[in-house]
Design an enzyme around this catalytic site. Structure first.
Site, PDB file in Angstrom:
ATOM      1  N   ASP A  92       0.877  -1.163   0.000  1.00  0.00           N
ATOM      2  CA  ASP A  92       0.000   0.000   0.000  1.00  0.00           C
ATOM      3  C   ASP A  92       0.916   1.215   0.000  1.00  0.00           C
ATOM      4  OD1 ASP A  92      -1.650   2.139   0.478  1.00  0.00           O
ATOM      5  OD2 ASP A  92      -2.676   1.268   2.203  1.00  0.00           O
ATOM      6  N   ASP A 176      11.623   8.840 -21.176  1.00  0.00           N
ATOM      7  CA  ASP A 176      10.789   9.118 -22.337  1.00  0.00           C
ATOM      8  C   ASP A 176      11.048   7.964 -23.292  1.00  0.00           C
ATOM      9  OD1 ASP A 176       9.742   9.890 -24.820  1.00  0.00           O
ATOM     10  OD2 ASP A 176      10.020  12.018 -24.388  1.00  0.00           O
ATOM     11  N   HIS A 177      10.079   7.064 -23.420  1.00  0.00           N
ATOM     12  CA  HIS A 177      10.371   5.807 -24.126  1.00  0.00           C
ATOM     13  C   HIS A 177      10.721   6.024 -25.595  1.00  0.00           C
ATOM     14  CE1 HIS A 177       5.992   5.924 -25.170  1.00  0.00           C
ATOM     15  NE2 HIS A 177       6.416   5.353 -26.280  1.00  0.00           N
ATOM     16  N   LYS A 181      13.910   4.191 -28.818  1.00  0.00           N
ATOM     17  CA  LYS A 181      13.663   3.624 -30.145  1.00  0.00           C
ATOM     18  C   LYS A 181      14.935   3.667 -30.983  1.00  0.00           C
ATOM     19  CE  LYS A 181       8.734   4.827 -30.353  1.00  0.00           C
ATOM     20  NZ  LYS A 181       8.204   3.471 -30.564  1.00  0.00           N
ATOM     21  N   GLU A 215      -1.823   8.727 -34.524  1.00  0.00           N
ATOM     22  CA  GLU A 215      -2.365   7.476 -34.005  1.00  0.00           C
ATOM     23  C   GLU A 215      -3.745   7.230 -34.602  1.00  0.00           C
ATOM     24  OE1 GLU A 215      -1.067   6.926 -29.534  1.00  0.00           O
ATOM     25  OE2 GLU A 215      -1.877   8.935 -29.789  1.00  0.00           O
ATOM     26  N   ASP A 234       0.273  15.230 -23.471  1.00  0.00           N
ATOM     27  CA  ASP A 234       0.566  13.804 -23.622  1.00  0.00           C
ATOM     28  C   ASP A 234       1.695  13.553 -24.610  1.00  0.00           C
ATOM     29  OD1 ASP A 234       0.032  10.999 -23.150  1.00  0.00           O
ATOM     30  OD2 ASP A 234      -0.907  10.943 -25.130  1.00  0.00           O
ATOM     31  N   HIS A 239       7.420  13.495 -26.024  1.00  0.00           N
ATOM     32  CA  HIS A 239       8.088  12.891 -27.168  1.00  0.00           C
ATOM     33  C   HIS A 239       8.484  13.889 -28.252  1.00  0.00           C
ATOM     34  CE1 HIS A 239       6.566   9.531 -25.043  1.00  0.00           C
ATOM     35  NE2 HIS A 239       5.379   9.505 -25.598  1.00  0.00           N
ATOM     36  N   LYS A 337      -5.074  11.775 -32.425  1.00  0.00           N
ATOM     37  CA  LYS A 337      -5.694  10.461 -32.345  1.00  0.00           C
ATOM     38  C   LYS A 337      -6.755  10.329 -33.443  1.00  0.00           C
ATOM     39  CE  LYS A 337      -4.948   9.337 -27.481  1.00  0.00           C
ATOM     40  NZ  LYS A 337      -4.168   8.124 -27.814  1.00  0.00           N
TER      41      LYS A 337
END
Length: 489
Positions: A92, A176-177, A181, A215, A234, A239, A337
């Site tokens: 928790d 930051d994924h 890449k 997207e 977002d 990114h 999107k």
């Protein structure tokens, strides 16, 4: 004591039963294990609110690997030996007493501990205090922070200040994924590993830069987060501005975390701050309506959400980097999107030749364009003018043709890795190069906060666009009034 480039002997995963862990983290760690890239003896402890013991969590992890690993990566022996690394402790996060149990489960951290923290922003303060109270924030411990790290500059500073009470900057790894890449890292290789790009990589050689992250999906299961974030927070703050920095940065002296992040930070400090009165002319916002994506009829954002909303699902921005190299070159950013296709790419349009000897005889010359595609395919493509084959009594015929470097073809013998494999390995080994420094994060927020302030001052509401399109028509006008067409092919 682990410092930069010093592997740790333990890994602690917060949010170990969440969607990110199932889809990305566990498959990535398995991939590193199967390829013998993890330190021998590294143990992995998962923690979350869900009740599991070691055995039941290993079954949970195995189910995730069964579902999300590619078939050619599944190896029963490798899976079994990977699962033997894993343990679990329920937590928790708001109860400081629970962290003593977590510390007991993790064990001695003298050999180094890396923590991957994926949690709601509201839990950062209790988690950091809990880790510190239980001895899990000492000099042998480093922490990786998964976004969202706040929703504006003020909240980001609050989170960073909280983290800094226990983890100094050199032991804080902000994720930051996109930076994990392969093709994103290839931007650096293209620019600084080849002699012919850099002489024209400036305002004298480049007309404009376009960065698109499109997207086809809608809300999916992210309604709670997305409604408070929107496309600007977002995608742009994270990114897209990181991609812009990699394109625009000056050549670093060396490939290391300090030199590369220093140059990226200079770009963010050079971004032209938008005045509120200019924001409506330099940005376009949209929200997807009903339409068709890949032949399937889809609902509007408001219908998916179940209520009216002014949250933007699309944003296009005309940005400028005010320094010597880039003065006068527009950077067009576009993300949304329910777009026409799924695509993430950078298109760099060079200036046309100063004089065409083919005018009136060989067709219209097109400016060269360098396209760096990040997803769904990964490739680098240079569009050049070439002569069409044939006998040309009326003058040679020219046509634009692509020179392609396909990552899959050029490196057919190498397995394509997902971004989190790179980032988790760098976190474990302590390499900060592909992580984001605090001054970068705060400069990014400062820039996008000014845009949002301009929207609020001008009462800007998102324009509706049909699902399956390239966004509102105003986004086309944003570039075409400068004589620039979006790369939509």
């Amino acid at each position: 004591m682990p410092t930069t480039r010093t592997p740790v002997s333990k890994l602690l995963l917060f949010g170990a039963t969440g969607d990110l862990a199932q889809r990305m983290l566990l498959p990535s760690l398995y991939g590193l294990h199967a390829d013998h890239l993890l330190p021998e003896g590294l143990t992995i402890t998962g923690t979350a609110r869900s009740e599991h013991d070691d055995a039941s969590y290993r079954e949970f992890a195995k189910a995730a690997l069964d579902e999300f690993l590619p078939e050619d990566r599944k190896d029963a022996n490798a899976v079994q030996s990977f699962l033997e690394r894993i343990g679990y402790q329920a937590l928790d996060a708001t109860d400081i007493a629970h962290y003593q149990d977590l510390a007991a489960k993790v064990g001695d951290v003298a050999g180094g501990l890396a923590i991957f923290l994926s949690t709601a922003p509201s839990l950062f303060e209790p988690v950091i205090k809990g880790l510190d109270s239980a001895g899990l924030a000492g000099p042998t411990v480093r922490i990786g922070l998964e976004k969202p790290l706040g929703y504006d500059l003020e909240s980001s500073r609050t989170i960073n200040d909280t983290v800094a009470t226990a983890f100094p900057e050199e032991r804080t790894f902000r994720i930051d994924h996109y930076l994990g890449k392969e093709t994103v890292q290839n931007i650096l290789a293209l620019r600084f590993g080849n002699s012919f790009f850099e002489p024209v990589w400036n305002a004298r050689g480049i007309d404009n830069v376009q960065i698109t992250i499109a997207e086809t999906v809608g809300l999916e299961d992210r309604a709670g987060y997305y409604e408070t974030a929107g496309a600007l927070r977002d995608m742009v703050t994270n990114h897209m501005l990181q991609l812009l920095a990699l394109v625009a940065m000056e050549p670093p002296a060396r490939f290391d975390g300090t030199a590369i992040r220093d140059e990226k930070a200079k770009v963010f400090r050079s971004l032209r701050q938008m005045r509120s009165e200019d924001v409506p002319n330099l940005t376009v916002t949209g929200q997807y309506g009903e339409g068709a994506v890949s032949g399937e009829i889809v609902k509007s954002y408001a219908d998916e959400l179940g209520k009216p909303s002014t949250t933007e699902t699309f944003v296009a921005i005309k940005a400028h980097v005010d320094n010597w190299r880039w003065q006068g070159v527009p950077f067009y950013l576009r993300t949304g999107k329910r777009m026409a296709t799924r695509r993430s790419e950078i298109a760099i349009q060079f200036k046309p030749v100063p004089h065409s000897m083919f005018a009136g005889r060989g067709g219209t010359l097109q400016p060269n364009v360098l396209v760096i595609r990040l997803q769904p395919e990964e490739y680098v493509q240079l569009l050049v003018m070439a002569k069409e084959p044939g006998l040309d009594r009326d003058g040679i015929r020219l046509r634009e043709v692509p020179l392609n470097l396909s990552m899959d073809s050029a490196f057919a013998g190498s397995r394509r890795r997902i971004a989190y494999e790179r980032l988790l390995l760098d976190l474990i080994e302590g390499d900060p190069t592909l992580f984001v420094r605090r001054d970068e994060v705060e400069a990014q927020w400062e820039w996008t906060d000014a845009i949002r302030a301009g929207w609020e001052a001008g009462a800007v509401k998102p324009k509706s666009y049909p699902s399956g399109s390239w966004g509102p028509s105003a986004a086309v006008a944003l570039s075409e009034r400068d004589g620039v067409t979006w790369q939509d092919d």
